[in-house]
Design a protein around this motif. Sequence first.
Motif, PDB file in Angstrom:
ATOM      1  N   SER A  48     -70.800 -49.244 -65.763  1.00  0.00           N
ATOM      2  CA  SER A  48     -69.704 -49.624 -64.868  1.00  0.00           C
ATOM      3  C   SER A  48     -69.013 -50.897 -65.325  1.00  0.00           C
ATOM      4  CB  SER A  48     -70.240 -49.846 -63.444  1.00  0.00           C
ATOM      5  OG  SER A  48     -70.896 -48.707 -62.956  1.00  0.00           O
ATOM      6  N   GLU A  49     -67.686 -50.858 -65.349  1.00  0.00           N
ATOM      7  CA  GLU A  49     -66.822 -52.039 -65.455  1.00  0.00           C
ATOM      8  C   GLU A  49     -67.018 -52.843 -66.736  1.00  0.00           C
ATOM      9  OE1 GLU A  49     -66.618 -54.360 -61.813  1.00  0.00           O
ATOM     10  OE2 GLU A  49     -67.259 -52.618 -60.655  1.00  0.00           O
ATOM     11  N   THR A  50     -67.421 -52.185 -67.828  1.00  0.00           N
ATOM     12  CA  THR A  50     -67.520 -52.921 -69.087  1.00  0.00           C
ATOM     13  C   THR A  50     -66.134 -53.432 -69.497  1.00  0.00           C
ATOM     14  OG1 THR A  50     -67.264 -50.887 -70.374  1.00  0.00           O
ATOM     15  CG2 THR A  50     -69.511 -51.630 -69.896  1.00  0.00           C
ATOM     16  N   LEU A  51     -66.111 -54.564 -70.188  1.00  0.00           N
ATOM     17  CA  LEU A  51     -64.845 -55.166 -70.595  1.00  0.00           C
ATOM     18  C   LEU A  51     -64.193 -54.363 -71.718  1.00  0.00           C
ATOM     19  CD1 LEU A  51     -66.019 -58.890 -70.630  1.00  0.00           C
ATOM     20  CD2 LEU A  51     -64.838 -57.677 -68.792  1.00  0.00           C
ATOM     21  N   GLN A  52     -65.007 -53.856 -72.620  1.00  0.00           N
ATOM     22  CA  GLN A  52     -64.506 -53.039 -73.722  1.00  0.00           C
ATOM     23  C   GLN A  52     -65.121 -51.642 -73.607  1.00  0.00           C
ATOM     24  OE1 GLN A  52     -64.921 -55.070 -77.490  1.00  0.00           O
ATOM     25  NE2 GLN A  52     -63.682 -56.808 -76.856  1.00  0.00           N
ATOM     26  N   TRP A  53     -65.663 -51.120 -74.685  1.00  0.00           N
ATOM     27  CA  TRP A  53     -66.235 -49.774 -74.668  1.00  0.00           C
ATOM     28  C   TRP A  53     -67.499 -49.714 -73.826  1.00  0.00           C
ATOM     29  CZ3 TRP A  53     -63.026 -46.412 -76.699  1.00  0.00           C
ATOM     30  CH2 TRP A  53     -62.184 -46.801 -77.740  1.00  0.00           C
ATOM     31  N   ALA A  54     -67.746 -48.596 -73.212  1.00  0.00           N
ATOM     32  CA  ALA A  54     -69.058 -48.352 -72.616  1.00  0.00           C
ATOM     33  C   ALA A  54     -70.086 -48.113 -73.728  1.00  0.00           C
ATOM     34  CB  ALA A  54     -69.000 -47.164 -71.665  1.00  0.00           C
ATOM     35  N   ILE A  55     -69.722 -47.281 -74.716  1.00  0.00           N
ATOM     36  CA  ILE A  55     -70.591 -47.011 -75.873  1.00  0.00           C
ATOM     37  C   ILE A  55     -69.756 -47.140 -77.137  1.00  0.00           C
ATOM     38  CG2 ILE A  55     -72.042 -45.322 -77.058  1.00  0.00           C
ATOM     39  CD1 ILE A  55     -72.473 -43.956 -74.335  1.00  0.00           C
ATOM     40  N   ARG A  56     -70.246 -47.917 -78.088  1.00  0.00           N
ATOM     41  CA  ARG A  56     -69.568 -48.001 -79.381  1.00  0.00           C
ATOM     42  C   ARG A  56     -70.560 -47.675 -80.497  1.00  0.00           C
ATOM     43  NH1 ARG A  56     -67.801 -52.717 -83.424  1.00  0.00           N
ATOM     44  NH2 ARG A  56     -65.929 -51.792 -84.291  1.00  0.00           N
ATOM     45  N   ALA A  57     -70.439 -46.496 -81.067  1.00  0.00           N
ATOM     46  CA  ALA A  57     -71.274 -46.070 -82.185  1.00  0.00           C
ATOM     47  C   ALA A  57     -70.599 -46.530 -83.475  1.00  0.00           C
ATOM     48  CB  ALA A  57     -71.433 -44.552 -82.169  1.00  0.00           C
ATOM     49  N   TYR A  58     -71.138 -47.573 -84.066  1.00  0.00           N
ATOM     50  CA  TYR A  58     -70.507 -48.252 -85.203  1.00  0.00           C
ATOM     51  C   TYR A  58     -71.401 -48.105 -86.429  1.00  0.00           C
ATOM     52  CZ  TYR A  58     -68.306 -52.160 -87.754  1.00  0.00           C
ATOM     53  OH  TYR A  58     -67.660 -52.949 -88.683  1.00  0.00           O
ATOM     54  N   SER A  59     -70.960 -47.288 -87.373  1.00  0.00           N
ATOM     55  CA  SER A  59     -71.754 -46.957 -88.557  1.00  0.00           C
ATOM     56  C   SER A  59     -73.076 -46.303 -88.148  1.00  0.00           C
ATOM     57  CB  SER A  59     -72.007 -48.190 -89.433  1.00  0.00           C
ATOM     58  OG  SER A  59     -72.411 -47.800 -90.727  1.00  0.00           O
ATOM     59  N   TRP A  60     -72.984 -45.358 -87.200  1.00  0.00           N
ATOM     60  CA  TRP A  60     -74.126 -44.535 -86.788  1.00  0.00           C
ATOM     61  C   TRP A  60     -73.918 -43.115 -87.316  1.00  0.00           C
ATOM     62  CZ3 TRP A  60     -74.910 -45.373 -80.780  1.00  0.00           C
ATOM     63  CH2 TRP A  60     -75.039 -46.745 -80.497  1.00  0.00           C
ATOM     64  N   ARG A  61     -75.008 -42.366 -87.416  1.00  0.00           N
ATOM     65  CA  ARG A  61     -74.887 -40.938 -87.694  1.00  0.00           C
ATOM     66  C   ARG A  61     -76.063 -40.195 -87.051  1.00  0.00           C
ATOM     67  NH1 ARG A  61     -75.964 -40.867 -94.283  1.00  0.00           N
ATOM     68  NH2 ARG A  61     -78.229 -41.192 -94.224  1.00  0.00           N
ATOM     69  N   ASP A  62     -75.866 -38.910 -86.820  1.00  0.00           N
ATOM     70  CA  ASP A  62     -76.851 -38.079 -86.111  1.00  0.00           C
ATOM     71  C   ASP A  62     -77.079 -38.640 -84.714  1.00  0.00           C
ATOM     72  OD1 ASP A  62     -77.015 -36.621 -88.457  1.00  0.00           O
ATOM     73  OD2 ASP A  62     -78.796 -37.668 -89.176  1.00  0.00           O
ATOM     74  N   VAL A  63     -76.079 -38.436 -83.867  1.00  0.00           N
ATOM     75  CA  VAL A  63     -76.006 -39.107 -82.560  1.00  0.00           C
ATOM     76  C   VAL A  63     -75.753 -38.069 -81.470  1.00  0.00           C
ATOM     77  CG1 VAL A  63     -74.667 -40.764 -81.187  1.00  0.00           C
ATOM     78  CG2 VAL A  63     -75.129 -41.227 -83.612  1.00  0.00           C
ATOM     79  N   VAL A  64     -76.443 -38.229 -80.335  1.00  0.00           N
ATOM     80  CA  VAL A  64     -76.197 -37.408 -79.149  1.00  0.00           C
ATOM     81  C   VAL A  64     -75.861 -38.328 -77.983  1.00  0.00           C
ATOM     82  CG1 VAL A  64     -77.172 -35.769 -77.498  1.00  0.00           C
ATOM     83  CG2 VAL A  64     -77.752 -35.577 -79.931  1.00  0.00           C
ATOM     84  N   LEU A  65     -74.679 -38.137 -77.408  1.00  0.00           N
ATOM     85  CA  LEU A  65     -74.227 -38.877 -76.229  1.00  0.00           C
ATOM     86  C   LEU A  65     -73.995 -37.843 -75.141  1.00  0.00           C
ATOM     87  CD1 LEU A  65     -71.580 -41.155 -78.011  1.00  0.00           C
ATOM     88  CD2 LEU A  65     -74.028 -41.590 -77.721  1.00  0.00           C
ATOM     89  N   CYS A  66     -74.858 -37.824 -74.144  1.00  0.00           N
ATOM     90  CA  CYS A  66     -74.860 -36.695 -73.212  1.00  0.00           C
ATOM     91  C   CYS A  66     -75.035 -37.155 -71.771  1.00  0.00           C
ATOM     92  CB  CYS A  66     -75.990 -35.741 -73.596  1.00  0.00           C
ATOM     93  SG  CYS A  66     -76.178 -34.323 -72.511  1.00  0.00           S
ATOM     94  N   ASN A  67     -74.199 -36.631 -70.894  1.00  0.00           N
ATOM     95  CA  ASN A  67     -74.370 -36.760 -69.450  1.00  0.00           C
ATOM     96  C   ASN A  67     -74.384 -38.214 -68.989  1.00  0.00           C
ATOM     97  OD1 ASN A  67     -74.586 -35.331 -66.993  1.00  0.00           O
ATOM     98  ND2 ASN A  67     -76.773 -35.785 -66.877  1.00  0.00           N
ATOM     99  N   ASN A  68     -73.605 -39.051 -69.628  1.00  0.00           N
ATOM    100  CA  ASN A  68     -73.438 -40.429 -69.171  1.00  0.00           C
ATOM    101  C   ASN A  68     -72.250 -40.504 -68.214  1.00  0.00           C
ATOM    102  OD1 ASN A  68     -75.438 -41.914 -71.002  1.00  0.00           O
ATOM    103  ND2 ASN A  68     -74.245 -40.708 -72.454  1.00  0.00           N
ATOM    104  N   ARG A  69     -72.337 -41.412 -67.247  1.00  0.00           N
ATOM    105  CA  ARG A  69     -71.243 -41.618 -66.307  1.00  0.00           C
ATOM    106  C   ARG A  69     -70.669 -43.018 -66.516  1.00  0.00           C
ATOM    107  NH1 ARG A  69     -73.731 -41.029 -61.570  1.00  0.00           N
ATOM    108  NH2 ARG A  69     -73.283 -42.972 -60.488  1.00  0.00           N
TER     109      ARG A  69
END
Length: 393
Positions: A272-293
């Motif tokens: 909630s209410e993050t100033l920038q991104w909620a999630i920032r995948a930076y130079s990541w690989r093989d990633v699952v982002l699921c069912n986040n609100r």
Amino acid sequence: MEKEQKLPAVFNELAETLRDISRTSNHLNEKLKSASTIVATDHPLIRADGRHDDAKGIQQLLNLADRKKGLHIVFPPGLYTLRRPLRLKPNTFFEADDNSIFRKKHHGPMLLNLRRWDRMRAYCGNGNLIIRGGTWDANFPAYRGGTSFVLAHAENVIIEQLQLVEHGGGHAIELNAMRNIEVRHCDFLGYDDRNGERAYSEAIQLDLAKARRVFPWGGSVFDQTTCQDIWIHRNNFGPSEMKGSWGRAVGSHSATADRWHERIFISDNVMSETLQWAIRAYSWRDVVLCNNRMESCGGGIAIHPNNVDGRNDTDSRNRPTGRSNPIRNFLIMQNSISGGGNYASAIRLKGDEHSPISGACLRGNHVESYPGRGVLVTGTINSLIDKETTLSR
């Protein structure tokens, strides 16, 4: 189309990795439950009265883990004053009652798993840790020091059922060169960005053993070890009664050109209410982002290769490359993003012709009441950008 059909197999492999993390966590739980148990307040230097410094006595208990195959320290309700950082030893189960509070009264981290003079490499440091329960009060602005938990060069750690509150700058948790980690059922509440100076700070940062400027706490050999097999789930990130929310809930902001954080799972969180991104995948690989609100955040989900800026595009031998890492395999599924949008897009995949994003799969995400761009995708190949993503203004 043939390459597209191979995408599900990749994510099936990632599902097996997730099961491996869960199995390891269950094994660690069973192992440390059978460890020698000590009640912290039985120690004469630990009073939990809010006045006396409890850190010296707690450290004496933590040091006992060196002599035992496992140590389970139980902290009853009380207000524990920490006037110095606590240093974790391997095979330690640090279990605090929900009504216990650890309040920082010094300018440094609250918990570390290494000492300044250590020379930790790869994942060989102090691991096999469970940190459970209690409220950990960073006590900003009375005390500075930024980051609360500093964990580096180790594996097999569970952080669960605790609150990390009232930060200014830094991170709640720094995971640096860590493997096989679960962070679950925690609250990350209250952050001061120091008048915009630290608007990019993550509550949980994934970082690599890059250089002293990004890991100033000592104890690390800067061997470019990254994070692997990380599961962050069922947590809450947001403002407290006294402070606003984080710059970012989970992410990274430093990189090395030939290194990646790999097998990262972020699921079932509320951000909630993050100033920038909620999630920032930076130079990541093989990633699952699921069912986040994500509610009223500056931006939603960002998938970014490393910047070409003279720092993040140098390789592991500190040679400039002038290009980004190619990144691959992102499953972004059934996330809900509502409100906010004053910083960036709801979902942003930013590849380019030289370093494209391959194997991205967006399915069943929902963006609502979002004034900015919904989904912005550039520089992807062999990806499935599903029309199930719904947008409503």
